[in-house]
Design an enzyme around this catalytic site. Structure first.
Site, PDB file in Angstrom:
ATOM      1  N   ASP A 199      25.208  -1.238  35.534  1.00  0.00           N
ATOM      2  CA  ASP A 199      24.345  -1.841  36.543  1.00  0.00           C
ATOM      3  C   ASP A 199      25.088  -3.005  37.192  1.00  0.00           C
ATOM      4  OD1 ASP A 199      24.276  -3.878  34.704  1.00  0.00           O
ATOM      5  OD2 ASP A 199      22.187  -3.626  34.158  1.00  0.00           O
ATOM      6  N   ASP A 203      17.033   4.952  32.195  1.00  0.00           N
ATOM      7  CA  ASP A 203      17.642   4.116  31.147  1.00  0.00           C
ATOM      8  C   ASP A 203      16.641   3.058  30.728  1.00  0.00           C
ATOM      9  OD1 ASP A 203      18.667   1.038  31.835  1.00  0.00           O
ATOM     10  OD2 ASP A 203      18.140   2.223  33.605  1.00  0.00           O
ATOM     11  N   CYS A 241      10.576  16.303  14.055  1.00  0.00           N
ATOM     12  CA  CYS A 241      11.889  15.830  14.504  1.00  0.00           C
ATOM     13  C   CYS A 241      12.981  16.282  13.531  1.00  0.00           C
ATOM     14  CB  CYS A 241      11.890  14.300  14.626  1.00  0.00           C
ATOM     15  SG  CYS A 241      13.473  13.590  15.128  1.00  0.00           S
ATOM     16  N   CYS A 263      16.138  14.833  13.473  1.00  0.00           N
ATOM     17  CA  CYS A 263      17.216  13.846  13.437  1.00  0.00           C
ATOM     18  C   CYS A 263      17.637  13.552  12.001  1.00  0.00           C
ATOM     19  CB  CYS A 263      16.797  12.557  14.142  1.00  0.00           C
ATOM     20  SG  CYS A 263      15.713  11.473  13.175  1.00  0.00           S
ATOM     21  N   CYS A 282      14.940  11.705   9.943  1.00  0.00           N
ATOM     22  CA  CYS A 282      13.776  12.515   9.570  1.00  0.00           C
ATOM     23  C   CYS A 282      14.128  13.633   8.590  1.00  0.00           C
ATOM     24  CB  CYS A 282      13.126  13.086  10.823  1.00  0.00           C
ATOM     25  SG  CYS A 282      12.279  11.845  11.833  1.00  0.00           S
ATOM     26  N   HIS A 321      16.663   7.615  15.089  1.00  0.00           N
ATOM     27  CA  HIS A 321      15.495   8.439  15.374  1.00  0.00           C
ATOM     28  C   HIS A 321      15.044   8.295  16.830  1.00  0.00           C
ATOM     29  CE1 HIS A 321      11.612  10.373  15.248  1.00  0.00           C
ATOM     30  NE2 HIS A 321      11.137   9.279  15.827  1.00  0.00           N
TER      31      HIS A 321
END
Length: 369
Positions: free
Chosen positions: A93, A266, A304, A306, A309, A335
């Site tokens: 940015d 974002d 989930c 991930c 998890c 996560h």
């Protein structure tokens, strides 16, 4: 051109779309969420972990990297990609939002913004030319024009003057930008006024940027007002170029943004709240630090896949957070980022299969804010 955008599929019932963005450091499909690496690192995550989650592009912050370690040092290291060992896309940015959020520590003129560092109080000046110079030194694939972020609320006259200045600054950024391996995006401003949003979009499109961001939203306004501005603004932007909604990263805002035709998002929110024990699930947010989870041996989100998890319980992660163990923050961050990147993947699949509206309805049927 440094980047090119390919439109792959439009939703038949909404503005949602799937595209592909080609950059000097790889290709990724949109709509996409960009994890935020403010200080040239996504907090608690390694580059390899981000790649394993499917992150194709991340965001870094010009203001913070300008203050430390300094853009000259990053350039000396070979640019931001080499400095942080990230070989995929990077967007920086302009530093505009951070500078304007400093309030009494900054002064805006037509030339640029004089401000004092939040770190040590030292005085600095950031102009469109300087912001562009810093971003060219950092070497991101996509950089942003220096803009003035209209606060909320703001009266029409202030918003008009600010929006017109953003256009003039965008022209100056374009003149200052000389790197051919980098794409400079313009930022549509206009506050919460339809006429100013239309004026800003028209003026910036005339400058023919390779991509456009919608800025000045998610700055404290009610969400229905943000959605109203998106519904009005996004159709004004070119269909053959990427559209980026700045500073948005919660599932409810992502699904609505995608519906209106946004390609890139974002936000620091997923990583910031993770460090405080808040995690995202398919049913809404969950504060795993709360006492109710002390003996809860289920994963954060049973749906989930991930690393957190698959391997650890809410009770264990709560224990880590309560004892201020760094691993706990790594697990909640893992996560949240995995959840959002997978959420975007699911939306892309729904659009490709022309069932996005059903996906959105299913999401809202189960999600609690």
């Amino acid at each position: 051109m440094a980047i090119t955008y390919e439109l792959i599929k439009r939703c038949s019932k909404t503005g949602a779309r799937v595209g592909r963005l080609y950059t000097p450091h790889g290709v990724f499909d949109t709509p996409i969420f960009m994890p935020v690496g403010t200080q040239a690192t996504v907090k608690a995550m390694s580059p390899d972990e981000l790649k394993a989650m499917g992150a194709g592009i991340i965001l870094s912050n010009t203001y913070h990297l300008y203050l430390r370690p300094g853009h000259d040092l990053v350039a000396e290291a070979g640019g931001l990609h080499k400095f942080m060992q990230w070989d995929r896309g990077i967007l920086t940015d302009s530093g505009g939002f951070q500078v304007f959020s400093l309030g009494p520590l900054r002064k805006i003129t037509e030339d640029g913004v004089t401000f004092r560092s939040h770190i040590d109080g030292s005085k600095h000046f950031l102009s469109p030319e300087k912001a562009t110079e810093v971003q060219m030194a950092l070497g991101a694939d996509i950089i942003m024009a220096f803009d003035e972020c209209v606060p909320y609320p703001a009266d029409h006259e202030y918003a008009r003057q600010s929006t017109e200045r953003t256009t003039r600054w965008a022209e100056r950024c374009k003149k200052a930008h000389t790197r051919k391996d980098q794409a400079l995006f313009g930022i549509v401003q206009g506050g919460m006024y339809r006429d100013l949003r239309a004026m800003s979009a028209k003026d910036l499109i005339s400058l023919d940027f390779p991509g456009y961001a919608v800025g000045g939203l998610s700055v404290g306004e009610p969400k229905p007002l943000m959605y109203e501005m998106l519904e009005h603004t996004v159709p004004l932007l070119p269909e053959n170029k990427p559209r980026y909604l700045m500073g948005v990263g919660t599932p409810d805002c992502l699904v609505e943004g995608v519906m209106y035709g946004i390609d890139m998002f974002d936000c620091v929110f997923p990583t910031r709240v993770a460090r405080n024990g808040t995690v995202m699930t398919s049913r809404g947010r969950l504060v795993v630090k709360n006492a109710e989870f002390a003996r809860d041996f289920r994963p954060i989100d049973p749906d989930c896949g991930c690393y957190a998890c698959r391997n650890f319980s809410r009770a264990y992660i709560r224990h880590l957070l309560k004892t201020e163990e760094i691993f706990g923050m790594r697990l909640t961050t893992t996560h949240n980022l995995h959840f959002l990147l997978n959420f975007m993947k699911d939306m892309r699949k729904a659009i490709l299969e022309d069932r996005f509206l059903a996906f959105r309805e299913e999401f809202w049927a189960h999600y609690r804010k």
